[in-house]
Design a protein around this motif. Structure first.
Motif, PDB file in Angstrom:
ATOM      1  N   ILE A 114      20.480  24.965 -30.090  1.00 43.49           N
ATOM      2  CA  ILE A 114      20.890  23.991 -29.572  1.00 43.49           C
ATOM      3  C   ILE A 114      21.435  23.874 -28.644  1.00 43.49           C
ATOM      4  CG2 ILE A 114      23.070  23.004 -30.455  1.00 43.49           C
ATOM      5  CD1 ILE A 114      24.621  25.429 -32.191  1.00 43.49           C
ATOM      6  N   ILE A 158      16.090  21.730 -20.580  1.00 45.67           N
ATOM      7  CA  ILE A 158      15.300  23.112 -19.829  1.00 45.67           C
ATOM      8  C   ILE A 158      15.598  24.207 -20.211  1.00 45.67           C
ATOM      9  CG2 ILE A 158      14.502  24.081 -17.722  1.00 45.67           C
ATOM     10  CD1 ILE A 158      14.312  21.403 -16.287  1.00 45.67           C
ATOM     11  N   ALA A 159      16.696  25.082 -20.322  1.00 47.17           N
ATOM     12  CA  ALA A 159      16.910  26.491 -21.475  1.00 47.17           C
ATOM     13  C   ALA A 159      16.877  25.749 -22.691  1.00 47.17           C
ATOM     14  CB  ALA A 159      18.300  25.952 -20.937  1.00 47.17           C
ATOM     15  N   ASP A 212      18.775  19.190 -31.344  1.00 49.89           N
ATOM     16  CA  ASP A 212      19.009  18.298 -30.060  1.00 49.89           C
ATOM     17  C   ASP A 212      20.221  17.050 -30.691  1.00 49.89           C
ATOM     18  OD1 ASP A 212      19.383  18.317 -26.893  1.00 49.89           O
ATOM     19  OD2 ASP A 212      19.985  16.816 -27.292  1.00 49.89           O
ATOM     20  N   ALA A 213      21.218  16.171 -29.894  1.00 49.41           N
ATOM     21  CA  ALA A 213      21.938  15.309 -30.392  1.00 49.41           C
ATOM     22  C   ALA A 213      21.679  13.830 -30.081  1.00 49.41           C
ATOM     23  CB  ALA A 213      23.427  15.987 -30.167  1.00 49.41           C
ATOM     24  N   ALA A 214      20.368  14.026 -28.683  1.00 55.30           N
ATOM     25  CA  ALA A 214      19.787  13.226 -28.478  1.00 55.30           C
ATOM     26  C   ALA A 214      18.889  12.710 -29.071  1.00 55.30           C
ATOM     27  CB  ALA A 214      19.779  13.013 -26.708  1.00 55.30           C
ATOM     28  N   GLY A 242      17.033  17.120 -22.157  1.00 58.89           N
ATOM     29  CA  GLY A 242      18.565  16.879 -21.887  1.00 58.89           C
ATOM     30  C   GLY A 242      18.887  15.717 -20.329  1.00 58.89           C
ATOM     31  N   ARG A 243      19.234  16.503 -19.298  1.00 55.92           N
ATOM     32  CA  ARG A 243      19.483  15.898 -18.075  1.00 55.92           C
ATOM     33  C   ARG A 243      18.141  15.609 -17.575  1.00 55.92           C
ATOM     34  NH1 ARG A 243      23.887  20.120 -16.237  1.00 55.92           N
ATOM     35  NH2 ARG A 243      23.795  21.061 -18.519  1.00 55.92           N
ATOM     36  N   VAL A 244      17.182  16.168 -17.950  1.00 55.97           N
ATOM     37  CA  VAL A 244      15.854  15.729 -17.608  1.00 55.97           C
ATOM     38  C   VAL A 244      14.763  14.278 -17.996  1.00 55.97           C
ATOM     39  CG1 VAL A 244      13.979  16.992 -16.192  1.00 55.97           C
ATOM     40  CG2 VAL A 244      16.095  18.112 -16.663  1.00 55.97           C
ATOM     41  N   GLN A 259      16.764  12.410  -9.466  1.00 57.61           N
ATOM     42  CA  GLN A 259      16.330  13.661  -9.150  1.00 57.61           C
ATOM     43  C   GLN A 259      15.154  14.556  -8.929  1.00 57.61           C
ATOM     44  OE1 GLN A 259      17.211  17.698 -12.612  1.00 57.61           O
ATOM     45  NE2 GLN A 259      17.450  15.332 -13.315  1.00 57.61           N
ATOM     46  N   ALA A 293      20.134  15.574 -34.072  1.00 65.72           N
ATOM     47  CA  ALA A 293      20.535  16.219 -34.697  1.00 65.72           C
ATOM     48  C   ALA A 293      21.773  16.618 -34.032  1.00 65.72           C
ATOM     49  CB  ALA A 293      19.502  17.038 -35.157  1.00 65.72           C
ATOM     50  N   MET A 347      30.188  21.468 -23.967  1.00 65.46           N
ATOM     51  CA  MET A 347      29.678  21.894 -25.698  1.00 65.46           C
ATOM     52  C   MET A 347      30.038  22.809 -25.698  1.00 65.46           C
ATOM     53  SD  MET A 347      29.330  19.983 -28.135  1.00 65.46           S
ATOM     54  CE  MET A 347      29.303  18.726 -28.148  1.00 65.46           C
ATOM     55  N   LEU A 362      31.521  23.773 -29.035  1.00 63.99           N
ATOM     56  CA  LEU A 362      30.978  25.208 -30.462  1.00 63.99           C
ATOM     57  C   LEU A 362      31.784  26.242 -30.305  1.00 63.99           C
ATOM     58  CD1 LEU A 362      27.176  23.642 -30.012  1.00 63.99           C
ATOM     59  CD2 LEU A 362      29.253  22.924 -31.179  1.00 63.99           C
ATOM     60  N   SER A 398      26.277  15.583 -14.260  1.00 63.23           N
ATOM     61  CA  SER A 398      24.959  15.878 -13.446  1.00 63.23           C
ATOM     62  C   SER A 398      24.725  17.864 -13.119  1.00 63.23           C
ATOM     63  CB  SER A 398      24.956  15.656 -12.110  1.00 63.23           C
ATOM     64  OG  SER A 398      25.564  13.829 -12.258  1.00 63.23           O
ATOM     65  N   ALA A 401      18.456  26.834 -15.118  1.00 63.89           N
ATOM     66  CA  ALA A 401      18.479  26.588 -16.806  1.00 63.89           C
ATOM     67  C   ALA A 401      17.530  27.299 -17.144  1.00 63.89           C
ATOM     68  CB  ALA A 401      18.308  24.901 -16.984  1.00 63.89           C
TER      69      ALA A 401
HETATM   70  C1  LIG Z   1      21.186  13.100 -11.782  1.00 59.17           C
HETATM   71  C2  LIG Z   1      20.686  14.459 -12.296  1.00 59.17           C
HETATM   72  C3  LIG Z   1      20.483  14.986 -10.334  1.00 59.17           C
HETATM   73  C4  LIG Z   1      19.679  16.751 -10.794  1.00 59.17           C
HETATM   74  N1  LIG Z   1      19.650  16.521  -9.199  1.00 59.17           N
HETATM   75  C5  LIG Z   1      19.039  17.544  -9.110  1.00 59.17           C
HETATM   76  C6  LIG Z   1      18.312  18.564  -8.119  1.00 59.17           C
HETATM   77  O1  LIG Z   1      17.420  17.523  -7.302  1.00 59.17           O
HETATM   78  N2  LIG Z   1      17.296  19.503  -8.283  1.00 59.17           N
HETATM   79  C7  LIG Z   1      18.062  20.934  -9.515  1.00 59.17           C
HETATM   80  O2  LIG Z   1      17.073  21.602  -9.406  1.00 59.17           O
HETATM   81  N3  LIG Z   1      18.816  20.087 -10.219  1.00 59.17           N
HETATM   82  C8  LIG Z   1      18.978  18.895 -10.634  1.00 59.17           C
HETATM   83  N4  LIG Z   1      20.473  18.857 -11.572  1.00 59.17           N
HETATM   84  C9  LIG Z   1      20.661  19.378 -12.532  1.00 59.17           C
HETATM   85  C10 LIG Z   1      19.280  19.911 -13.949  1.00 59.17           C
HETATM   86  O3  LIG Z   1      18.908  18.604 -14.263  1.00 59.17           O
HETATM   87  C11 LIG Z   1      20.051  20.785 -14.645  1.00 59.17           C
HETATM   88  O4  LIG Z   1      21.033  21.885 -13.771  1.00 59.17           O
HETATM   89  C12 LIG Z   1      19.209  21.037 -15.760  1.00 59.17           C
HETATM   90  O5  LIG Z   1      18.380  20.258 -16.695  1.00 59.17           O
HETATM   91  C13 LIG Z   1      20.503  21.487 -16.916  1.00 59.17           C
HETATM   92  O6  LIG Z   1      19.052  22.005 -17.886  1.00 59.17           O
HETATM   93  P1  LIG Z   1      19.881  22.503 -19.321  1.00 59.17           P
HETATM   94  O7  LIG Z   1      19.190  23.279 -20.539  1.00 59.17           O
HETATM   95  O8  LIG Z   1      21.206  23.990 -18.916  1.00 59.17           O
HETATM   96  O9  LIG Z   1      21.463  21.494 -20.276  1.00 59.17           O
HETATM   97  P2  LIG Z   1      20.444  20.175 -20.248  1.00 59.17           P
HETATM   98  O10 LIG Z   1      20.141  19.590 -19.707  1.00 59.17           O
HETATM   99  O11 LIG Z   1      22.418  18.977 -20.444  1.00 59.17           O
HETATM  100  O12 LIG Z   1      19.932  20.340 -22.569  1.00 59.17           O
HETATM  101  C14 LIG Z   1      21.320  20.132 -22.883  1.00 59.17           C
HETATM  102  C15 LIG Z   1      20.830  19.495 -24.325  1.00 59.17           C
HETATM  103  O13 LIG Z   1      21.891  19.989 -25.069  1.00 59.17           O
HETATM  104  C16 LIG Z   1      21.977  18.813 -25.967  1.00 59.17           C
HETATM  105  N5  LIG Z   1      23.594  18.648 -27.505  1.00 59.17           N
HETATM  106  C17 LIG Z   1      24.356  18.929 -26.594  1.00 59.17           C
HETATM  107  N6  LIG Z   1      25.495  18.531 -27.546  1.00 59.17           N
HETATM  108  C18 LIG Z   1      25.044  18.777 -28.480  1.00 59.17           C
HETATM  109  C19 LIG Z   1      25.137  19.272 -29.685  1.00 59.17           C
HETATM  110  N7  LIG Z   1      26.446  19.443 -29.907  1.00 59.17           N
HETATM  111  N8  LIG Z   1      24.645  19.394 -30.695  1.00 59.17           N
HETATM  112  C20 LIG Z   1      22.892  19.069 -30.384  1.00 59.17           C
HETATM  113  N9  LIG Z   1      22.702  19.270 -28.685  1.00 59.17           N
HETATM  114  C21 LIG Z   1      23.425  19.121 -28.318  1.00 59.17           C
HETATM  115  C22 LIG Z   1      21.981  17.564 -25.251  1.00 59.17           C
HETATM  116  O14 LIG Z   1      21.595  16.214 -25.624  1.00 59.17           O
HETATM  117  C23 LIG Z   1      21.128  18.177 -24.260  1.00 59.17           C
HETATM  118  O15 LIG Z   1      19.616  17.814 -24.458  1.00 59.17           O
HETATM  119  C24 LIG Z   1      20.536  17.181 -11.414  1.00 59.17           C
HETATM  120  C25 LIG Z   1      21.376  16.807 -12.582  1.00 59.17           C
HETATM  121  C26 LIG Z   1      21.676  15.183 -12.732  1.00 59.17           C
HETATM  122  C27 LIG Z   1      22.103  14.414 -14.133  1.00 59.17           C
END
Ligand SMILES: Cc1cc2nc3c(=O)[nH]c(=O)nc-3n(C[C@H](O)[C@H](O)[C@H](O)COP(=O)(O)OP(=O)(O)OC[C@H]3O[C@@H](n4cnc5c(N)ncnc54)[C@H](O)[C@@H]3O)c2cc1C
Length: 428
Positions: free
Chosen positions: A8, A12-13, A32-34, A39-41, A56, A223, A259, A263, A376, A413
């Motif tokens: 889910i 990146i993770a 992914d819901a989006a 995600g954040r990237v 970023q 999704a 989230m 869940l 973020s 991540a």
């Molecule tokens: C503006 C900004 C600046 C940043 N700057 C930096 C930087 O310079 N350097 C750095 O190393 N890090 C930076 N970060 C942090 C970095 O981007 C995050 O730590 C990393 O992307 C997290 O990845 P993730 O996969 O853990 O989570 P996310 O990227 O949040 O992925 C989670 C995914 O789960 C999906 N999701 C959530 N709920 C549901 C659901 N119920 N059903 C299905 N899908 C769902 C979301 O849509 C999303 O795609 C920054 C972040 C932001 C937003």
């Protein structure tokens, strides 16, 4: 056909976990819901302008992340290893002269930081570089705040508030410096060990490239998972927002922390997820002439700054704007990030001009985008590491892949995804 491992979240993770599980020949489905992966990237192209979903950067020294990326294909564009500090209409360039000797003279003569503090900065760079990443996250540093740590290294309040607060506002989205000293050391080490870059195609190119490594059809966007499904005390599937149920051999939660907690609660589990959030808002402007030119990040050291940091993206990566236009990103963190659009817009125009000593007429700004990212990063206050979630979630069939297993960063991540895939493959 047997049920797939359902992941889910396609941030990146989730993508890293999917790459590793697929490499081990497991059947994988990422939900992914989006509307798009990442995600954040993520990045959107608006009228030929590359707009990242919040400013970023990537540190090329991130050791785990880089194993999942092809840097050459990303056409990385480098920032100058320096920060331009703006305060009261004056600017100083403080750079890493060991990484780029051309910065030596500017750095020596920079008035914003005194000579003693410059030497302490050099010593801090050396100190961080000699540590391993695990040592950066050791109990010695994880339990104290960045502010306490800097005081203990001899830095005084003027340099802490005038340099470190805006600098780490830019990196940790935290100008209060309440974040754990581990993160300061980790980022200082990453800055010293490699380059700070953005891909020519925008930060979202990172996750697009990762997703392209998966077998077509592995990721389903749009999704949203509403709840987990259990059978006899074991997680056996997920229920989507449209009520459809997808059976799963295993379920990996790779969402953000709030989230994940929601869940898990659908099957009465409490995951030890971090609760606090660091948010930011990035405004993007085109300009006739940029008041903040160059390849260094500009830091706004004014006490009541609304814009924390800003950069002329097209000076770093001309590809960010088609047709030779100039694109600027200006970011607010902390309370100002929550101001309304008009207030932020007016403040950004005013402060950018002040930072670069230019009139608004000469700059000729046009706002082209405004991105709010209230979540973020999660808060990494001293001691946060003692309350990290575990990969196994306390219920058979359920796993956690997340930045929360390591640190709130691209590297964190990637590590979270890699650790989860490894644990799952070992156990099943
Ligand atoms: C503006 C900004 C600046 C940043 N700057 C930096 C930087 O310079 N350097 C750095 O190393 N890090 C930076 N970060 C942090 C970095 O981007 C995050 O730590 C990393 O992307 C997290 O990845 P993730 O996969 O853990 O989570 P996310 O990227 O949040 O992925 C989670 C995914 O789960 C999906 N999701 C959530 N709920 C549901 C659901 N119920 N059903 C299905 N899908 C769902 C979301 O849509 C999303 O795609 C920054 C972040 C932001 C937003």
């Amino acid at each position: 056909m047997s049920a797939p491992i359902v992941i889910i979240g396609a941030g990146i993770a989730g993508l890293v976990a999917a790459i590793d599980l697929q490499a081990a020949r497991r059947e994988v489905l990422v939900l992914d819901a989006a509307p798009d992966v990442g995600g954040r990237v993520r990045t959107t192209v608006v009228n030929g302008l590359i707009i990242d979903h919040g400013f970023q950067v990537l540190f090329t020294a991130y050791p785990t992340l880089k194993r999942y990326l092809d840097f050459d294909a990303l056409a990385l564009r480098k920032f100058l290893p320096a920060a331009r500090i703006a305060r009261d209409g004056q600017t100083s360039l403080i750079g890493d002269a060991l990484a780029n000797p051309s910065l030596l003279l500017d750095t020596i003569f920079a008035r914003a930081v005194g000579l003693g503090d410059k030497l302490r900065l050099l010593a801090l760079r050396r100190f961080a570089q000699q540590l391993t990443i695990d040592e950066c996250f050791g109990a010695r540093f994880a339990g104290i705040s960045t502010r306490e740590f800097l005081h203990a290294r001899g830095f005084g309040t003027p340099v802490i508030d005038g340099f470190f607060a805006p600098f780490y506002g830019g990196i940790l989205l935290d100008r209060t410096l309440a974040t754990s000293a581990s993160i300061l050391l980790f980022t200082f080490k990453m800055l010293a060990d490699g380059d700070t870059v953005v891909p020519a195609g925008g930060i979202g190119a990172l996750t697009q490239q990762m997703a392209a490594r998966l077998t077509p059809g592995t990721v389903r966007t749009g999704a949203a998972v509403r709840s987990l499904v259990t059978t006899n005390g074991r997680v056996t599937g997920v229920r989507l927002d449209d009520d459809a149920v997808i059976a799963a051999a295993q379920v990996v939660i790779a969402t953000d922390a709030p989230m994940a907690a929601r869940l898990a609660a659908t099957v009465s589990l409490t995951l030890p997820e971090p609760t606090g959030a660091r948010g930011c808002t990035t405004l993007y402007f085109t300009a006739r002439r940029s008041p903040i030119p160059g390849k260094a990040l500009w830091l706004n050291a004014d006490h009541n700054a609304i814009v924390s940091h800003a950069v002329t993206l097209t000076d770093v990566a001309p590809e960010y704007a088609a047709g030779g236009r100039t694109l600027i990103a200006a970011t607010s963190v902390g309370r100002p990030a929550d101001f309304d659009d008009d207030m932020l817009d007016a403040a950004a125009r005013r402060e950018l001009c002040l930072m670069g000593n230019m009139t608004a007429d000469t700059a000729g700004f046009e706002r082209v985008a405004l991105w709010r990212v209230p979540y973020s990063q999660y808060e990494q206050a001293p001691g946060w590491r003692e309350h990290r979630p575990s990969i196994a979630c306390g219920m058979p069939g359920l796993w956690r892949a997340s930045e929360t297993l390591h640190s709130s960063s691209l590297e964190g991540a990637a590590r979270g995804g890699e650790m989860a895939a490894k644990a799952l493959l070992h156990a099943t």
